[in-house]
Motif scaffolding. Structure first.
Motif, PDB file in Angstrom:
ATOM      1  N   GLU A 451       0.784  -1.224   0.000  1.00 17.02           N
ATOM      2  CA  GLU A 451       0.000   0.000   0.000  1.00 17.02           C
ATOM      3  C   GLU A 451       0.820   1.281   0.000  1.00 17.02           C
ATOM      4  O   GLU A 451       0.267   2.366   0.065  1.00 17.02           O
ATOM      5  CB  GLU A 451      -0.950  -0.025   1.212  1.00 17.02           C
ATOM      6  CG  GLU A 451      -2.020  -1.095   1.074  1.00 17.02           C
ATOM      7  CD  GLU A 451      -2.706  -1.405   2.384  1.00 17.02           C
ATOM      8  OE1 GLU A 451      -3.944  -1.307   2.439  1.00 17.02           O
ATOM      9  OE2 GLU A 451      -1.996  -1.749   3.349  1.00 17.02           O
ATOM     10  N   THR A 452       2.132   1.151  -0.049  1.00 16.00           N
ATOM     11  CA  THR A 452       2.992   2.321  -0.179  1.00 16.00           C
ATOM     12  C   THR A 452       3.183   2.632  -1.655  1.00 16.00           C
ATOM     13  O   THR A 452       3.499   1.747  -2.443  1.00 16.00           O
ATOM     14  CB  THR A 452       4.353   2.065   0.488  1.00 16.00           C
ATOM     15  OG1 THR A 452       4.141   1.866   1.891  1.00 16.00           O
ATOM     16  CG2 THR A 452       5.289   3.242   0.280  1.00 16.00           C
ATOM     17  N   GLU A 455       3.797   8.684  -5.950  1.00 14.02           N
ATOM     18  CA  GLU A 455       2.987   9.331  -6.975  1.00 14.02           C
ATOM     19  C   GLU A 455       3.839  10.365  -7.715  1.00 14.02           C
ATOM     20  O   GLU A 455       4.480  11.221  -7.103  1.00 14.02           O
ATOM     21  CB  GLU A 455       1.774  10.016  -6.349  1.00 14.02           C
ATOM     22  CG  GLU A 455       0.766   9.049  -5.781  1.00 14.02           C
ATOM     23  CD  GLU A 455      -0.524   9.722  -5.350  1.00 14.02           C
ATOM     24  OE1 GLU A 455      -1.503   8.982  -5.098  1.00 14.02           O
ATOM     25  OE2 GLU A 455      -0.553  10.970  -5.262  1.00 14.02           O
ATOM     26  N   LYS A 692       3.714   8.084  -0.458  1.00 12.40           N
ATOM     27  CA  LYS A 692       2.570   7.932   0.433  1.00 12.40           C
ATOM     28  C   LYS A 692       2.473   6.508   0.958  1.00 12.40           C
ATOM     29  O   LYS A 692       2.860   5.556   0.290  1.00 12.40           O
ATOM     30  CB  LYS A 692       1.257   8.253  -0.302  1.00 12.40           C
ATOM     31  CG  LYS A 692       1.109   9.679  -0.769  1.00 12.40           C
ATOM     32  CD  LYS A 692      -0.229   9.867  -1.462  1.00 12.40           C
ATOM     33  CE  LYS A 692      -0.465  11.315  -1.887  1.00 12.40           C
ATOM     34  NZ  LYS A 692      -1.785  11.472  -2.549  1.00 12.40           N
ATOM     35  N   SER A 693       1.917   6.386   2.149  1.00  5.64           N
ATOM     36  CA  SER A 693       1.567   5.074   2.681  1.00  5.64           C
ATOM     37  C   SER A 693       0.267   5.231   3.471  1.00  5.64           C
ATOM     38  O   SER A 693      -0.456   6.211   3.288  1.00  5.64           O
ATOM     39  CB  SER A 693       2.698   4.525   3.543  1.00  5.64           C
ATOM     40  OG  SER A 693       2.478   3.162   3.839  1.00  5.64           O
ATOM     41  N   ILE A 694      -0.013   4.283   4.348  1.00  7.68           N
ATOM     42  CA  ILE A 694      -1.225   4.354   5.167  1.00  7.68           C
ATOM     43  C   ILE A 694      -0.895   3.955   6.605  1.00  7.68           C
ATOM     44  O   ILE A 694       0.190   3.428   6.878  1.00  7.68           O
ATOM     45  CB  ILE A 694      -2.332   3.420   4.632  1.00  7.68           C
ATOM     46  CG1 ILE A 694      -1.882   1.956   4.743  1.00  7.68           C
ATOM     47  CG2 ILE A 694      -2.729   3.775   3.211  1.00  7.68           C
ATOM     48  CD1 ILE A 694      -3.006   0.966   4.621  1.00  7.68           C
ATOM     49  N   ILE A 745       0.347  13.480   8.652  1.00  8.82           N
ATOM     50  CA  ILE A 745      -0.959  12.826   8.682  1.00  8.82           C
ATOM     51  C   ILE A 745      -2.004  13.889   8.979  1.00  8.82           C
ATOM     52  O   ILE A 745      -1.867  14.633   9.952  1.00  8.82           O
ATOM     53  CB  ILE A 745      -1.006  11.713   9.760  1.00  8.82           C
ATOM     54  CG1 ILE A 745       0.061  10.647   9.495  1.00  8.82           C
ATOM     55  CG2 ILE A 745      -2.394  11.073   9.815  1.00  8.82           C
ATOM     56  CD1 ILE A 745       0.220   9.636  10.625  1.00  8.82           C
ATOM     57  N   CYS A 770      -6.852  10.754  13.828  1.00  7.38           N
ATOM     58  CA  CYS A 770      -6.684   9.872  12.674  1.00  7.38           C
ATOM     59  C   CYS A 770      -7.131   8.463  13.039  1.00  7.38           C
ATOM     60  O   CYS A 770      -7.356   8.142  14.205  1.00  7.38           O
ATOM     61  CB  CYS A 770      -5.235   9.870  12.198  1.00  7.38           C
ATOM     62  SG  CYS A 770      -4.053   9.336  13.460  1.00  7.38           S
ATOM     63  N   ASN A 774      -5.903   5.711   7.262  1.00  3.86           N
ATOM     64  CA  ASN A 774      -5.675   7.091   6.825  1.00  3.86           C
ATOM     65  C   ASN A 774      -4.357   7.213   6.066  1.00  3.86           C
ATOM     66  O   ASN A 774      -3.400   6.482   6.310  1.00  3.86           O
ATOM     67  CB  ASN A 774      -5.663   8.049   8.016  1.00  3.86           C
ATOM     68  CG  ASN A 774      -7.051   8.421   8.505  1.00  3.86           C
ATOM     69  OD1 ASN A 774      -7.216   8.961   9.584  1.00  3.86           O
ATOM     70  ND2 ASN A 774      -8.078   8.144   7.706  1.00  3.86           N
ATOM     71  N   GLU A 775      -4.306   8.185   5.164  1.00  5.74           N
ATOM     72  CA  GLU A 775      -3.132   8.416   4.326  1.00  5.74           C
ATOM     73  C   GLU A 775      -1.991   9.029   5.138  1.00  5.74           C
ATOM     74  O   GLU A 775      -2.196   9.851   6.027  1.00  5.74           O
ATOM     75  CB  GLU A 775      -3.518   9.369   3.184  1.00  5.74           C
ATOM     76  CG  GLU A 775      -2.405   9.674   2.212  1.00  5.74           C
ATOM     77  CD  GLU A 775      -2.870  10.596   1.097  1.00  5.74           C
ATOM     78  OE1 GLU A 775      -3.247  10.076   0.030  1.00  5.74           O
ATOM     79  OE2 GLU A 775      -2.885  11.828   1.310  1.00  5.74           O
ATOM     80  N   ILE A 777       1.843  10.897   4.484  1.00  3.90           N
ATOM     81  CA  ILE A 777       2.806  11.466   3.542  1.00  3.90           C
ATOM     82  C   ILE A 777       4.207  11.261   4.115  1.00  3.90           C
ATOM     83  O   ILE A 777       4.556  11.810   5.160  1.00  3.90           O
ATOM     84  CB  ILE A 777       2.554  12.970   3.309  1.00  3.90           C
ATOM     85  CG1 ILE A 777       1.124  13.210   2.827  1.00  3.90           C
ATOM     86  CG2 ILE A 777       3.571  13.527   2.312  1.00  3.90           C
ATOM     87  CD1 ILE A 777       0.781  12.571   1.502  1.00  3.90           C
TER      88      ILE A 777
END
Length: 814
Positions: A451-452, A455, A692-694, A745, A770, A774-775, A777
């Motif tokens: 999930e990382t 972009e 990005k990750s979560i 975050i 959070c 959640n995303e 950065i």
């Protein structure tokens, strides 16, 4: 649109040069690379600070384009086409669009502001489309060029328009107002975007308000500062959450995943629920609600439709797909204008010759279904699409109009049999209206990774490229470095974009990088900067051009070239003028010249050197001495061999600091990716990459408990800890841990706790609202790679190139 050249000439006040005044025009273009250009296209040759459309007229003529709006006619093309000669081709495009707009009298909604323009436009389209045939700006086409192109999409069947207008400095809005001529205005949030183009907030507000001098009504959040700049002649319809004098009073009750709006209007009260809780979405939704109130929509209709609002995806994304496919994800909109844009993007980013289009029913075209799908069919054929999968009850009926067409009534019907449909070695554009849920198709076709993601903003790449091109002399060539997987950003996709922008050369470090690009279809010349002798055979096989920096390397390459009976194979001679890394020294010149004089197997395509300190003004004299020595040695080589090769010595910082030494070509590297050593220049570049990750999991630990290996973090209070699935195996330095670094975050800094692990890191979210999923950065705007490099005592190059290949790259265009 169907007009004759004869009718267009007086509109533009153009001088006509040609012999076909009765030529019919049915489309307008400014992009020479579009496959949609044809004999009925009117091409406007725009001139900007970094480009000149006149350079591509010969190429367009070969493609069948015959009608051009130009500022001058190239001598070689006199008498070969229709030319409408004007003083300023951009002003001519705007004049043409303004005249075309005057043919229509239906209501036009004009939207401007610093933030929220595109979202409000898309939401209004959703809310009003059951009752109107709407023409709207595709994507975020709101610029001096985008607005006229948007307006030229109007046809006789439309009865409502929604256009957004964006500006970055003074004296721009007056041109857009003449084109849009809105009857209803909406002013969204006024924020800090483009502040650098204005002296102060007041100047910015006054410029924004120039869109609305003739509107019947202006919808806005009641604000004394803005109202002070408004003409008393402009009728307003205002809302507020704290000023009871507003026409509509709104109270927001925010919950985790939705907000209840309590509306008081004309002594009546009612509630509206929207599926968002962030402040920006609430404000954007209220602007939409205000328009529905102004249009006298029933409360029940407003309530039902606004509850169905959805997140707006404004980006075209490029992703890796299953079985060697590339997925272009445009799964949230389906209208004719944006289809044109998506097809152009497909052509600019296609990795494989085979192209598949998955397309849903198209709405709000203003055309009958027969007319619409005839035009869609023409677009598809023009763009050389190999296969079309049509999904929807309407488009399915036109299956025979599409090449290798397949049809399904619903998305689920397609998904049920998708496993039986081959997808391999092709580029797939997925474009569908939101309610078809094409995101399910994207998920099914997308390559599965963790999930990382990194972009990459292709618009930013284009901006930075054009920024540096603006510093070059008109005849200076440009090589762009795409070594090290384009500085960690992705090899093929960046190279494809650079080919689209027609750069002259690409540079890679090693042969395998160049071979991968050639095998992926990149046709630009590629220089291999650090070729090993063991790779010479492959270099020749794939048409790569080696940098030669030693007599040993030269002898080995020439021997192989002669064995293969090659003639004039291009090589690049590297001179060492002070970097002392690679290259021929001054003392080597006699032997170098003698060896090159003995063979015809190779040809010196360029002579280059590398500046050691072009980024530091403390070493100006040293750099000037390098340039002087390079000039002397390269001239010695040219005179002895009687050749005129390309000469180049400037790197990114050299382009900015030593522009007098451009010679024949420059080499752009880290600057393309949004990094400069100069603070003032850095402000003019755009951020390219966001990692990005979560949040995987959140836990709460007590005072005295520890986090991570070796218990390097000990909690001094009740601490909320979030685990993020990214670590040093993904390229995050271990030195960034233990409180030195942070992630972002919900726009707040979350310090890294303890050591960075191989695949995870832990952060403090005690003071951040959070939840899991959640995303996060890792780097982007904050923290930036420049900030990280400063803290870690390294350079941005190292951080960017360290990001592991296992991190999925997603490329997008706004």
């Amino acid at each position: 649109m169907t007009l004759s050249i004869r009718n267009i000439i007086p509109i533009l006040k153009a001088q006509f040069q040609g012999d076909r005044e009765v030529a019919i025009i049915d489309s307008v273009s400014i992009d020479s690379r579009s496959l949609q250009n044809g004999e009925n296209t009117l091409f406007f040759a725009l001139i900007g600070p970094n480009h000149d459309g006149h350079e591509y007229l010969s190429e367009l003529l070969e493609q069948g384009v015959f009608n051009f709006v130009v500022q001058q006619v190239p001598d070689a093309l006199v008498g070969k086409a229709n030319f409408l000669i004007v003083e300023n081709s951009l002003e001519a495009l705007q004049t043409f669009a303004a005249k075309y707009r005057s043919n229509f009298t239906f209501p036009i909604i004009g939207i401007t502001g610093s933030n929220g323009k595109t979202i409000v436009k898309e939401w209004l389209n959703f809310l009003l489309s059951p009752d109107y045939n709407i023409i709207r700006s595709p994507k975020s086409y709101n610029s001096q060029v985008g607005v006229p192109l948007s307006v030229l999409g109007i046809n006789e069947k439309h009865n409502l328009g929604i256009f957004e207008a964006g500006i970055s400095t003074v004296d721009e809005m007056v041109h857009l107002e003449k084109i849009i001529r809105p009857t209803i205005g909406i002013l969204t949030n006024i924020g800090s975007a483009h502040d650098e183009g204005f002296h102060d907030a007041g100047e910015k507000i006054k410029e924004k308000l120039k869109l609305f001098p003739s509107v019947d009504v202006l919808i806005l959040n009641k604000n004394r500062t803005i109202e002070a700049f408004l003409s008393p002649k402009v009728k307003t319809f205002t809302w507020s959450s704290d000023d009871g004098k507003a026409d509509v009073f709104v109270m927001a009750n925010e919950k985790p995943d939705q907000t209840e709006l309590r509306i008081t209007y004309q002594k009546q009260c009612f509630k509206v629920v929207i599926p968002f809780s962030d402040q920006a979405s609430i404000e954007n939704a209220i602007h939409c609600l205000m328009l529905m109130l102004y249009l006298q929509y029933d409360e029940a209709v407003i309530q039902a439709r606004m509850q169905q609002l959805y997140p707006v995806e404004m980006r075209l994304k490029v992703k890796n797909g299953i079985h060697n496919t590339r997925i272009i994800d445009d799964s949230y909109s389906s209208d004719f204008q944006s289809l044109k844009i998506a097809l152009d993007f497909l052509e600019s980013q296609k990795q494989y010759k085979k192209k598949t289009l998955i397309l849903s029913d198209i709405f709000q075209s203003g055309l009958s279904n027969d007319e619409l799908y005839a035009q869609v069919s023409f677009l598809i054929v023009t763009n050389q699409i190999n296969r079309v999968i049509a999904i929807g009850p309407t488009i399915s009926g036109y299956q025979r109009k599409f090449p290798n067409g397949m049809a399904f009534p619903t998305t689920q019907a397609f998904l049920d049999v998708m496993d039986t449909i081959p997808f391999a070695n092709e580029t797939v554009l997925i474009k569908g209206a939101r309610h078809f849920h094409f995101e399910e198709i994207v998920t099914a076709l997308e390559e599965k990774t963790h999930e990382t993601v990194l972009e990459i903003n292709l618009n930013a790449i284009s901006h930075n490229l054009n920024f540096y091109k603006s510093k070059l002399q008109p005849d200076t060539k440009l090589m762009v470095m795409v070594k090290a997987f384009s500085y960690g950003n992705g090899g093929y996709e960046i190279a494809k974009l650079l080919a689209h922008h027609k750069v002259d050369y690409l540079g890679v470090a090693f042969a395998d990088e160049g071979i991968a690009l050639k095998q992926a279809g990149i046709e630009l010349p590629i220089m291999v900067m650090n070729p090993e002798s063991t790779s010479y055979q492959s270099l020749i096989q794939h048409g790569l051009e080696p940098e030669i920096y030693s007599l040993k390397g030269l002898n080995a390459f020439v021997k192989l070239a002669e064995e293969k009976r090659l003639k004039h194979f291009p090589i690049h001679i590297k001179l060492d003028t002070g970097m002392h890394r690679l290259g021929f020294m001054e003392a080597d010149m006699p032997q170098l010249i003698a060896r090159l004089q003995q063979t015809q197997a190779v040809e010196v395509k360029s002579i280059l050197s590398h500046l050691a300190a072009s980024d530091s003004m403390a070493f100006v004299d040293f750099t000037l001495d390098q340039i002087k020595l390079y000039k002397t040695l390269s001239e010695q080589l040219m005179e002895a061999l009687q050749i005129q090769p390309i000469r180049h010595i400037l790197n990114t910082s050299g382009i900015s600091n030593f522009g007098q030494a451009q010679f024949d070509m420059v080499r752009l590297g880290i600057g393309l990716y949004g990094v400069s050593n100069d603070e003032d220049e850095q402000k003019l570049l755009e951020q390219v990459a966001t990692l990005k990750s979560i949040i995987s999991q959140i836990r709460v630990i007590e005072t005295g408990e520890s986090v991570g290996y070796s218990r390097r973090f000990m909690a001094e209070r009740l601490t909320r800890v979030a685990t993020v699935p990214i670590g040093y195996a993904d390229g995050i330095s271990r030195h960034w841990g233990n409180g030195h670094g942070y992630v972002t975050i919900k726009n707040k800094k979350a310090p890294i706790l303890g050591s960075v692990c191989m695949d995870m890191l832990m952060v403090d979210v005690t003071d951040i609202d959070c939840k899991e999923g959640n995303e996060v950065i890792i780097f982007g705007k904050d923290p930036s790679v420049m900030h990280m490099a400063k803290v870690l005592g390294t350079i941005p190059y190292e951080i960017m190139t360290s990001i592991s290949q296992r991190v999925k790259r997603i490329f997008y265009r706004e």
